[in-house]
Enzyme design. Structure first.
Site, PDB file in Angstrom:
ATOM      1  N   ASP A 136      50.914  40.778  27.479  1.00 40.07           N
ATOM      2  CA  ASP A 136      49.522  40.683  27.883  1.00 40.07           C
ATOM      3  C   ASP A 136      49.452  40.195  29.340  1.00 40.07           C
ATOM      4  O   ASP A 136      50.109  40.775  30.207  1.00 40.07           O
ATOM      5  CB  ASP A 136      48.762  39.773  26.903  1.00 40.07           C
ATOM      6  N   TYR A 158      35.067  44.317  27.839  1.00 36.37           N
ATOM      7  CA  TYR A 158      35.314  42.877  27.736  1.00 36.37           C
ATOM      8  C   TYR A 158      35.722  42.248  29.069  1.00 36.37           C
ATOM      9  O   TYR A 158      35.310  41.119  29.384  1.00 36.37           O
ATOM     10  CB  TYR A 158      36.342  42.589  26.645  1.00 36.37           C
ATOM     11  N   TYR A 175      41.127  37.007  34.692  1.00 36.07           N
ATOM     12  CA  TYR A 175      40.296  38.206  34.804  1.00 36.07           C
ATOM     13  C   TYR A 175      39.411  38.134  36.048  1.00 36.07           C
ATOM     14  O   TYR A 175      39.169  39.147  36.706  1.00 36.07           O
ATOM     15  CB  TYR A 175      39.428  38.352  33.556  1.00 36.07           C
ATOM     16  N   HIS A 231      48.098  44.552  19.116  1.00 36.21           N
ATOM     17  CA  HIS A 231      48.308  43.984  20.444  1.00 36.21           C
ATOM     18  C   HIS A 231      49.240  42.773  20.457  1.00 36.21           C
ATOM     19  O   HIS A 231      50.108  42.672  21.324  1.00 36.21           O
ATOM     20  CB  HIS A 231      46.972  43.599  21.060  1.00 36.21           C
TER      21      HIS A 231
END
Length: 318
Positions: free
Chosen positions: A101, A150, A232, A297
């Site tokens: 990730d 998201y 992010y 995931h």
């Protein structure tokens, strides 16, 4: 688990918590969101039993590691700087790197910036994609998926934190870790809050216990989610700061693993990129691509024995 040692070290202006076990060649494990060093608990025990020194930090902003308040402190240059400082503090020259990730994203950057420090890489879920000089990442994501995607929802400081707080850390962790929908996650405003008082809606799979969830939740209750969300929020800034690496290749030996139910594997164009030459062009020493059937995931937790075996079978060659 009690054999795993926990220490805090200074690096790059922050204090970083690391979990470690074993002796021998070093494997550096990098976790994702919303996770911690704990995501690698199975691999730490397995790989240390094969004669490796396994180190899994809580990355900047997570768990017991410091969390600078500004999103501008979470670029790839900051995170890789933390990791280089960690290795220097411990007197380690080269490592095997294992990422998942956001940890996988930072592992790619680590190999891009400091290939001399990496013996080989095993990366999961997020394939390398070279920097696109034509546009910032968020512009592209909004164009493809819309404002409810998201990553776009995570941009406004405080907004998503309020939704997570309303849902509670445990329910938020369960929502992320138990998801098996491979479609791009689009969540309208308020969608992460969830219905009040309904924690039983998330049935835990066999690989995830209430004890596991409670460990994650206890750390996010203490630290909050802002540090992790700032990865992010720093995406466009990382893009601006890494122009010098445009079109550079990843030049370390690589094994890549992804589940066929992983949302990252179903982003438009990704499967063609991985399997039709683009990935190999950009990562010329890519040696193996493994697509695990029926895995989603959070593959290192869902398939711990298989992932540990995949890591060992690759790094034992070096």
């Amino acid at each position: 688990m009690e054999k795993i040692e926990h220490t805090t070290i200074p690096t790059n202006g922050i204090n970083m918590h690391i979990a470690s076990i074993g002796t021998g060649p070093v494997i550096l494990f990098l976790h994702g969101f919303p996770e911690l060093w704990y995501s690698w608990r199975h691999q730490l025990l397995s790989l240390s039993s094969h004669g490796y020194r396994c180190i899994a930090p809580d990355l900047r902003g997570f768990g017991d590691t410091d969390a600078p308040p500004s999103a501008a402190s979470y670029t790839a240059l900051h995170i890789v700087g933390d990791l280089v400082g960690l290795l220097d503090h411990l007197g380690i020259d080269q490592v095997f790197v294992v990422g998942h990730d956001w940890g996988a994203v930072m592992a790619w950057y680590f190999c891009l910036f400091k290939p001399d420090r990496v013996k080989a890489l095993v990366n999961m879920s997020v394939a390398f994609r070279p920097r696109n000089p034509k546009g910032k990442p968020l512009e592209s994501l909004r164009f493809i998926f819309g404002d409810d995607y998201y990553i776009c929802r995570f941009q406004e400081p405080g907004e998503i934190e309020e939704e997570f707080a309303h849902a509670g850390s445990a329910r938020t962790i369960k929502r992320f870790l138990t998801s098996r929908n491979p479609r791009p996650p689009c969540v309208p405003k308020g969608g992460f809050r969830g219905p009040p008082g309904r924690d039983t809606q998330y049935t835990l799979p066999a690989w995830l216990s209430e004890e596991d969830v409670n460990y994650f939740a206890s750390k996010f209750d203490k630290r909050g989610f802002t540090g992790g969300l700032n990865y992010y929020r720093a995406m466009d800034l990382t893009w601006e700061l890494t122009a010098s690496w445009t079109r550079d290749q990843i030049k370390v030996p690589v094994k890549f693993i992804v589940g066929d139910l992983d949302i990252t594997y179903h982003i438009p164009g990704v499967q063609d990129y991985i399997h039709k030459g683009g990935f190999k062009r950009d990562v010329p020493f890519l040696q193996e691509v493994v697509v695990m059937e029926g895995a989603a995931h959070f593959i290192n937790q869902e398939k711990p024995e298989e992932i540990s075996a995949h890591i060992y079978d690759f790094i034992k060659k070096f």
